[in-house]
Design a protein around this motif. Structure first.
Motif, short mmCIF file in Angstrom:
data_model
loop_
_atom_site.label_atom_id
_atom_site.label_comp_id
_atom_site.label_asym_id
_atom_site.label_seq_id
_atom_site.Cartn_x
_atom_site.Cartn_y
_atom_site.Cartn_z
N GLY A 146 0.25 13.34 -13.08
CA GLY A 146 -0.11 12.03 -13.68
C GLY A 146 -0.75 11.17 -12.42
O GLY A 146 -0.52 11.31 -11.60
N THR A 147 -1.53 10.18 -13.02
CA THR A 147 -1.93 8.99 -12.06
C THR A 147 -1.05 7.95 -12.59
O THR A 147 -1.03 7.54 -13.61
N ARG A 203 1.10 -1.20 -0.04
CA ARG A 203 0.05 -0.12 0.10
C ARG A 203 0.81 1.30 -0.07
O ARG A 203 2.06 1.22 0.20
N PHE A 204 0.11 2.32 -0.35
CA PHE A 204 0.85 3.63 -0.40
C PHE A 204 -0.35 4.61 0.06
O PHE A 204 -1.40 4.57 -0.78
N PRO A 205 -0.14 5.69 0.97
CA PRO A 205 0.92 5.78 1.81
C PRO A 205 1.06 4.84 2.95
O PRO A 205 0.26 3.67 2.88
N MET A 237 -8.38 13.76 -13.76
CA MET A 237 -8.34 12.46 -14.25
C MET A 237 -9.43 11.47 -13.88
O MET A 237 -9.27 10.57 -14.80
N ARG A 293 10.59 15.64 -1.52
CA ARG A 293 9.18 14.92 -1.08
C ARG A 293 8.31 15.06 -2.16
O ARG A 293 6.96 14.37 -1.72
N ALA A 294 8.70 15.15 -3.30
CA ALA A 294 7.67 15.15 -4.48
C ALA A 294 7.95 14.04 -5.20
O ALA A 294 8.95 13.84 -5.73
N ILE A 295 6.76 13.42 -5.58
CA ILE A 295 6.85 12.04 -6.32
C ILE A 295 6.77 12.58 -7.91
O ILE A 295 5.98 13.64 -8.22
N TYR A 349 -6.84 10.95 -0.74
CA TYR A 349 -5.41 11.30 -1.41
C TYR A 349 -5.71 11.29 -3.01
O TYR A 349 -5.29 12.17 -3.86
N VAL A 368 -1.22 2.75 -6.44
CA VAL A 368 -1.57 3.95 -7.62
C VAL A 368 -1.04 5.36 -6.79
O VAL A 368 -1.50 5.42 -5.83
N VAL A 369 -0.37 5.98 -7.62
CA VAL A 369 0.30 7.40 -6.85
C VAL A 369 0.03 8.40 -7.78
O VAL A 369 -0.20 8.28 -8.89
N ILE A 370 -0.08 9.70 -7.13
CA ILE A 370 -0.06 10.83 -7.97
C ILE A 370 1.17 11.47 -8.15
O ILE A 370 2.07 11.70 -7.09
N ALA A 371 1.70 11.81 -9.34
CA ALA A 371 3.01 12.23 -9.41
C ALA A 371 3.17 13.81 -10.55
O ALA A 371 2.11 13.86 -11.04
N ARG A 372 4.11 14.44 -10.09
CA ARG A 372 4.38 15.69 -11.00
C ARG A 372 4.92 14.80 -12.33
O ARG A 372 6.10 13.91 -12.01
#
Lengths: 95, 389
Positions: A59-60, A17-19, B157, A89-91, B374, A68-72
């Motif tokens: 982006g997802t 999992r994340f977080p 999204m 600290r930014a993905i 999130y 699934v993460v949210i990223a720059r």
């Protein structure tokens, strides 16, 4: 300076999992091990304005590790394989 | 000794909603009108609507992002209320229906007789910015560092995922803001009242593609309140036939559009003793058009899941009563009041108080959705309301 994106694997049942969870809802374990999530697939992207007023692409990303993460988004379009890292600290994700 | 009307040894009684009021939403709050002032205006209006006085009140529930450092007990004091039942709720857009659930059960159990529920915010630009960036730990730690300024990009999204998954176009989905804006022309309290067409929605300035300005709620200051009391047995009032909730169904791991509402509906309709097609109007939480559509679909209002047909034939051409205030998309979102806006409009429709946009309404559906942990919202609830008297 970048560091790997870490996602969390339950020591009890292996659920990833994340977080990071505090308690595993599947097996009640409270210990989790960090796993590097360096790769993924970009599923959606959008453009917006960031907190600094500059354009921001987000982006997802579905990581190969599972979460699934949210990223720059630095580069890439939906469907692309992307590499992931963390900067200040930014993905971030880039194809 | 229990009488025929009592549900418990403590004087519990069937509950009814007997008053509702919305403190006028505004994009330009007056200097000196803080959050408490808006909540007070809503509470005073709801009590007046119910024909009750502060001294009649023995329960208070409040949902607000900006009441801090005050809490429900502080608000009780500021409103001059002494209460036997007290509740702070922090479920975002799901707060109103959540508080309603607890209030109805309290009255049924005899824990209180007259409960006021209120929700609202006055968030200036700086306070709003702080709220979205520090919404919860996950946002502060993993979204704010990206330069995140709010959930529009997330729901952009999610909208794209939904369009792709269900073969919808942006023009199809634009039916929601267009149809709701048509209703808003009959709501003096809405901040956006000019009619829209599909081209207006598609061609408006982009917020985060595929979302444009009219896919996003206008932020306003304001508040809403309702009064839940032991059923007086007469007068125009509203009964809650059933309420259901589901929170964190997917641990933020799902697509975001397969929501908890499908499971909520499985229990809600049997508990209410009616079918989705029996409702005369629906008041769903419309933070974004995609979520409004996902809710009506998952709660059974779209026959055969034929969304395109429903959007064009039922909603646009048929003018089916969805969010007759214009919804938050046209009326505005006053922070935590968002979840109570639809409830107040439902009560007004059911009691015949929706002048300018009144529909024949005996049975209504109200939903709450919120708390983007999130990637998407985690809280889901819904109530079936019926007119009495």
């Amino acid at each position: 300076m970048t560091s790997p994106l870490l996602v969390w694997r339950c020591d009890g049942c292996g659920d990833v999992r994340f977080p990071r969870p505090a308690l595993c809802g599947r097996c009640a374990a409270r210990a989790f091990t960090a796993v590097e999530a360096n790769d993924g697939v970009l599923e959606q992207a959008t453009e917006t304005v960031g907190a600094d007023g500059a354009p921001l692409r987000l982006g997802t990303v579905r990581t190969a590790a599972g979460p699934v993460v949210i990223a720059r988004l630095l580069a890439g379009d939906p469907g692309d394989a992307v590499r992931l890292h963390v900067r200040d600290r930014a993905i971030e994700a880039a194809s | 000794m229990m009488t025929a009307h009592e549900l418990s040894a403590f004087g519990g009684c069937g509950a009814a909603i007997v008053g509702a009021h919305e403190a006028a939403y505004t994009r330009h709050p007056r200097e000196g009108d803080d959050t408490t002032a808006y909540l007070a205006e809503a509470v005073a209006g709801a009590l007046a609507d119910a024909g009750l006085a502060p001294a009649d009140v023995d329960g208070l529930g409040v949902a607000s992002f900006s009441l801090a450092p005050d809490h429900a007990i502080d608000l009780a004091w500021r409103l001059g209320l002494t209460v036997r039942w007290l509740m702070d709720d922090h479920s975002g857009g799901a707060s109103a229906v959540n508080m309603l659930q607890h209030a109805v059960r309290a009255v049924e159990a005899g824990d209180a007789r007259t409960i006021v529920l209120c929700a609202g915010d006055n968030l200036d630009r700086a306070a709003f910015r702080t709220l979205v960036e520090r919404y919860n730990r996950a946002t502060a730690e993993h979204l704010a560092p990206l330069g995140y300024t709010g959930p529009n990009a997330l729901f952009a999204m999610l909208t794209q995922r939904y369009l792709d998954a269900h073969g919808l176009t942006r023009a199809d989905l634009a039916a929601i803001p267009v149809a709701q804006r048509r209703w808003a022309t009959g709501n003096p309290g809405a901040v956006y009242r000019e009619p829209l067409c599909v081209e207006d929605v598609l061609g408006a300035p982009a917020v985060a593609p595929p979302l444009t300005r009219y896919d996003c709620v206008p932020v306003v200051a304001g508040a809403d309140a309702v009064v839940v009391t032991a059923d007086p047995g007469r007068g125009r009032r509203v009964r809650v036939r059933a309420i259901g909730a589901l929170h964190n169904p997917d641990h933020q791991a799902g697509d975001g559009w397969s929501t908890g509402f499908a499971q909520v509906g499985e229990r809600l309709w049997p508990a209410a003793g009616v079918r989705p097609e029996d409702v005369d109007a629906a008041f769903v939480y419309d933070d974004y058009p995609v979520m409004a559509l996902a809710q009506v679909d998952e709660l059974g209002l779209v026959p055969g899941h034929d969304r395109v047909r429903w959007l064009h034939e039922t909603l646009l051409e048929g003018r089916w009563p969805l969010n007759t205030s214009g919804g938050q998309l046209s009326a505005g979102q006053a922070g935590a009041a968002g979840g109570m806006h639809g409830l107040v409009e439902a009560v007004r429709q059911l009691r015949g108080d929706a002048e300018g946009r009144q529909v024949a309404c005996e049975l209504a559906l109200v939903t709450g959705y919120g708390m983007v942990l999130y990637r998407h919202g985690a809280c889901h609830n819904a109530a079936v309301l019926e007119r009495l008297g």
